[in-house]
Design a protein around this motif. Sequence first.
Motif, PDB file in Angstrom:
ATOM      1  N   ALA A 208      10.280   7.716   1.452  1.00  0.00           N
ATOM      2  CA  ALA A 208       9.172   7.118   0.712  1.00  0.00           C
ATOM      3  C   ALA A 208       8.843   5.797   1.394  1.00  0.00           C
ATOM      4  O   ALA A 208       9.752   5.075   1.813  1.00  0.00           O
ATOM      5  N   ALA A 209       7.543   5.486   1.528  1.00  0.00           N
ATOM      6  CA  ALA A 209       7.197   4.260   2.258  1.00  0.00           C
ATOM      7  C   ALA A 209       5.981   3.566   1.664  1.00  0.00           C
ATOM      8  O   ALA A 209       5.142   4.179   1.006  1.00  0.00           O
ATOM      9  N   TRP A 210       5.936   2.267   1.936  1.00  0.00           N
ATOM     10  CA  TRP A 210       4.821   1.397   1.575  1.00  0.00           C
ATOM     11  C   TRP A 210       4.445   0.609   2.820  1.00  0.00           C
ATOM     12  O   TRP A 210       5.275   0.394   3.703  1.00  0.00           O
ATOM     13  N   ALA A 211       3.208   0.148   2.873  1.00  0.00           N
ATOM     14  CA  ALA A 211       2.752  -0.688   3.982  1.00  0.00           C
ATOM     15  C   ALA A 211       2.366  -2.054   3.438  1.00  0.00           C
ATOM     16  O   ALA A 211       1.942  -2.185   2.284  1.00  0.00           O
TER      17      ALA A 211
ATOM     18  N   VAL B 173       0.870  -1.173   0.000  1.00  0.00           N
ATOM     19  CA  VAL B 173       0.000   0.000   0.000  1.00  0.00           C
ATOM     20  C   VAL B 173       0.910   1.227   0.000  1.00  0.00           C
ATOM     21  O   VAL B 173       1.662   1.435   0.954  1.00  0.00           O
ATOM     22  N   PRO B 174       0.906   2.033  -1.064  1.00  0.00           N
ATOM     23  CA  PRO B 174       1.783   3.206  -1.097  1.00  0.00           C
ATOM     24  C   PRO B 174       1.350   4.239  -0.047  1.00  0.00           C
ATOM     25  O   PRO B 174       0.170   4.573   0.053  1.00  0.00           O
ATOM     26  N   LEU B 175       2.310   4.721   0.733  1.00  0.00           N
ATOM     27  CA  LEU B 175       2.047   5.740   1.751  1.00  0.00           C
ATOM     28  C   LEU B 175       2.622   7.099   1.352  1.00  0.00           C
ATOM     29  O   LEU B 175       2.500   8.067   2.098  1.00  0.00           O
TER      30      LEU B 175
ATOM     31  N   ARG C 266       5.320  10.649  11.246  1.00  0.00           N
ATOM     32  CA  ARG C 266       3.925  10.524  11.693  1.00  0.00           C
ATOM     33  C   ARG C 266       2.927  10.559  10.540  1.00  0.00           C
ATOM     34  O   ARG C 266       1.954   9.805  10.553  1.00  0.00           O
ATOM     35  N   PRO C 267       3.139  11.426   9.538  1.00  0.00           N
ATOM     36  CA  PRO C 267       2.171  11.439   8.427  1.00  0.00           C
ATOM     37  C   PRO C 267       2.050  10.075   7.721  1.00  0.00           C
ATOM     38  O   PRO C 267       0.992   9.746   7.194  1.00  0.00           O
ATOM     39  N   LEU C 268       3.114   9.274   7.719  1.00  0.00           N
ATOM     40  CA  LEU C 268       3.029   7.946   7.101  1.00  0.00           C
ATOM     41  C   LEU C 268       2.028   7.073   7.865  1.00  0.00           C
ATOM     42  O   LEU C 268       1.226   6.365   7.253  1.00  0.00           O
ATOM     43  N   LEU C 269       2.051   7.160   9.192  1.00  0.00           N
ATOM     44  CA  LEU C 269       1.107   6.386  10.002  1.00  0.00           C
ATOM     45  C   LEU C 269      -0.310   6.914   9.826  1.00  0.00           C
ATOM     46  O   LEU C 269      -1.267   6.137   9.778  1.00  0.00           O
ATOM     47  N   ASP C 270      -0.447   8.237   9.719  1.00  0.00           N
ATOM     48  CA  ASP C 270      -1.760   8.827   9.477  1.00  0.00           C
ATOM     49  C   ASP C 270      -2.329   8.352   8.143  1.00  0.00           C
ATOM     50  O   ASP C 270      -3.520   8.021   8.037  1.00  0.00           O
TER      51      ASP C 270
ATOM     52  N   ALA D  34      -6.020   5.086   4.874  1.00  0.00           N
ATOM     53  CA  ALA D  34      -6.178   4.142   3.764  1.00  0.00           C
ATOM     54  C   ALA D  34      -7.105   2.992   4.133  1.00  0.00           C
ATOM     55  O   ALA D  34      -7.735   2.400   3.262  1.00  0.00           O
ATOM     56  N   ARG D  35      -7.174   2.662   5.413  1.00  0.00           N
ATOM     57  CA  ARG D  35      -7.994   1.540   5.895  1.00  0.00           C
ATOM     58  C   ARG D  35      -7.906   0.354   4.932  1.00  0.00           C
ATOM     59  O   ARG D  35      -8.880  -0.001   4.271  1.00  0.00           O
ATOM     60  N   PRO D  36      -6.715  -0.223   4.825  1.00  0.00           N
ATOM     61  CA  PRO D  36      -6.536  -1.335   3.873  1.00  0.00           C
ATOM     62  C   PRO D  36      -7.560  -2.442   4.101  1.00  0.00           C
ATOM     63  O   PRO D  36      -7.914  -2.756   5.236  1.00  0.00           O
ATOM     64  N   THR D  37      -8.057  -2.995   3.021  1.00  0.00           N
ATOM     65  CA  THR D  37      -9.043  -4.072   3.079  1.00  0.00           C
ATOM     66  C   THR D  37      -8.389  -5.355   3.559  1.00  0.00           C
ATOM     67  O   THR D  37      -7.329  -5.735   3.047  1.00  0.00           O
TER      68      THR D  37
END
Length: 165
Positions: free
Chosen positions: A92-95, A78-80, A147-151, A156-159
């Motif tokens: 740059a981060a992904w989840a 999930v791109p953050l 912090r914005p990455l966690l926000d 995004a509320r991944p499915t």
Amino acid sequence: MASGRRSAGIVVFRRAAGPDGGLEVLLGHMGGPFWAHRDAGAWSVVKGEVEAGEEDEAAARREFTEELGLPVPDGPLVPLGEVRQSGGKVVAAWAVEADLDPAGAVFGTFTMEWPRGSGTLREFPELDRIAWLPLAAAREKVVAGQRPLLDRLAEARPTPPRGRR
């Protein structure tokens, strides 16, 4: 694709047990003498420097494995997006959703002169521990610029994967 002032990382998350199904994230406490006695603002997403000519996602995957000694969990990323930390570094981060056991981590190391000016080189872990933290607690412990990455992960509320709804 730049180097130097650019890092890339992977945020592993899982859904907490319980009725609210809140998210928990896996963060690392930064290693070395500067961070040894700090907690708030001393945790980070698992990330590292993007090398010259390297794509951000490839760097994020490589750094995850180098820093934790574990493969990146299977699953869709999930791109953050990107954030700029106070020192100017862009991250740059992904989840990815997974349930990793922190006990399986083997931390990468770095070498630095310590104490400063002593001429003695010492080796320290990049991260000295990792832990699962509820999203609210993670926001308090993570480096402010991340912090914005966690926000964004919360927004995004991944499915959940099939069969886990």
